[in-house]
Design an enzyme around this catalytic site. Structure first.
Site, PDB file in Angstrom:
ATOM      1  N   ASP A   1     -33.517-144.230 -16.587  1.00  0.00           N
ATOM      2  CA  ASP A   1     -32.830-143.735 -15.390  1.00  0.00           C
ATOM      3  C   ASP A   1     -32.191-142.403 -15.726  1.00  0.00           C
ATOM      4  O   ASP A   1     -31.752-142.178 -16.865  1.00  0.00           O
ATOM      5  CB  ASP A   1     -31.760-144.726 -14.927  1.00  0.00           C
ATOM      6  CG  ASP A   1     -32.350-145.959 -14.258  1.00  0.00           C
ATOM      7  OD1 ASP A   1     -33.465-145.876 -13.709  1.00  0.00           O
ATOM      8  OD2 ASP A   1     -31.677-147.004 -14.267  1.00  0.00           O
TER       9      ASP A   1
ATOM     10  N   ASP B   1     -37.218-146.026  -8.443  1.00  0.00           N
ATOM     11  CA  ASP B   1     -36.182-146.727  -7.683  1.00  0.00           C
ATOM     12  C   ASP B   1     -36.047-146.143  -6.277  1.00  0.00           C
ATOM     13  O   ASP B   1     -35.881-146.879  -5.298  1.00  0.00           O
ATOM     14  CB  ASP B   1     -34.830-146.629  -8.392  1.00  0.00           C
ATOM     15  CG  ASP B   1     -34.819-147.280  -9.753  1.00  0.00           C
ATOM     16  OD1 ASP B   1     -35.626-148.202 -10.000  1.00  0.00           O
ATOM     17  OD2 ASP B   1     -33.982-146.864 -10.586  1.00  0.00           O
TER      18      ASP B   1
END
Length: 170
Positions: A123, A141
């Site tokens: 991330d 995401d």
């Protein structure tokens, strides 16, 4: 007669491939250029910050001991398979739903590859206000979120448009 790939939602699979490619290239760039937890401010509310997510959304089950990696991998494979079957059965003209499904598939497969290769998801997108940070996320995401919103949107509005306008609501 079953739909061919040209007539079915499978024709939209290029969106999943594009999401997957963008996600994987961005993550490889982060891995090659950032140390863990390294952060670069881009805007007064936005950073690129490399973090590892061993769980799911909002780090759900991130400290569960490792078994969650295989659970989330199985879920990604299952949903991707189910959505692919649904794409195969629906018309290419249902573009909103086809787009939604392929966004989710591309994102799920992008995060699946991370889990299988690294044991975690990379991330790096970090939005914040003052000292409050939204949990970091990635392109996969984002695609999953947008796809899910489109699926929900479609479930509300396509059902209304398919109703007979002469039918009385009770």
């Amino acid at each position: 007669m079953p739909l061919t790939w040209k007539d079915s939602g499978l024709r939209w699979y290029w969106v999943a491939a594009l999401v997957f490619l963008a996600d994987q290239l961005s993550k490889q760039w982060v891995l090659a250029n950032f140390a863990l937890f390294e952060s670069v401010q881009l805007l007064p509310f936005f950073n690129f910050t490399y973090v590892r997510n061993y769980g799911a959304a909002f780090s759900f089950l991130s400290e569960a001991g490792g078994w969650q990696r295989w659970l989330f991998a199985t879920v990604a494979i299952g949903f991707s398979t189910l959505l692919t079957v649904w794409l195969r059965k629906q018309s290419v003209s249902l573009w909103k739903l086809n787009l939604a499904y392929t966004l989710v598939i591309g994102g799920a497969l992008g995060n699946l590859i991370d889990r299988l290769m690294h044991g975690f998801v990379v991330d790096f997108i970090d939005f914040y206000w003052g000292t409050s940070h939204y949990p970091a996320f990635n392109i996969a995401d984002s695609a999953i979120f947008i796809g899910a919103v489109l699926i929900i949107w479609d479930s509300f509005f396509s059902a209304k448009s398919e109703q007979d306008p002469t039918e009385e609501v009770k």
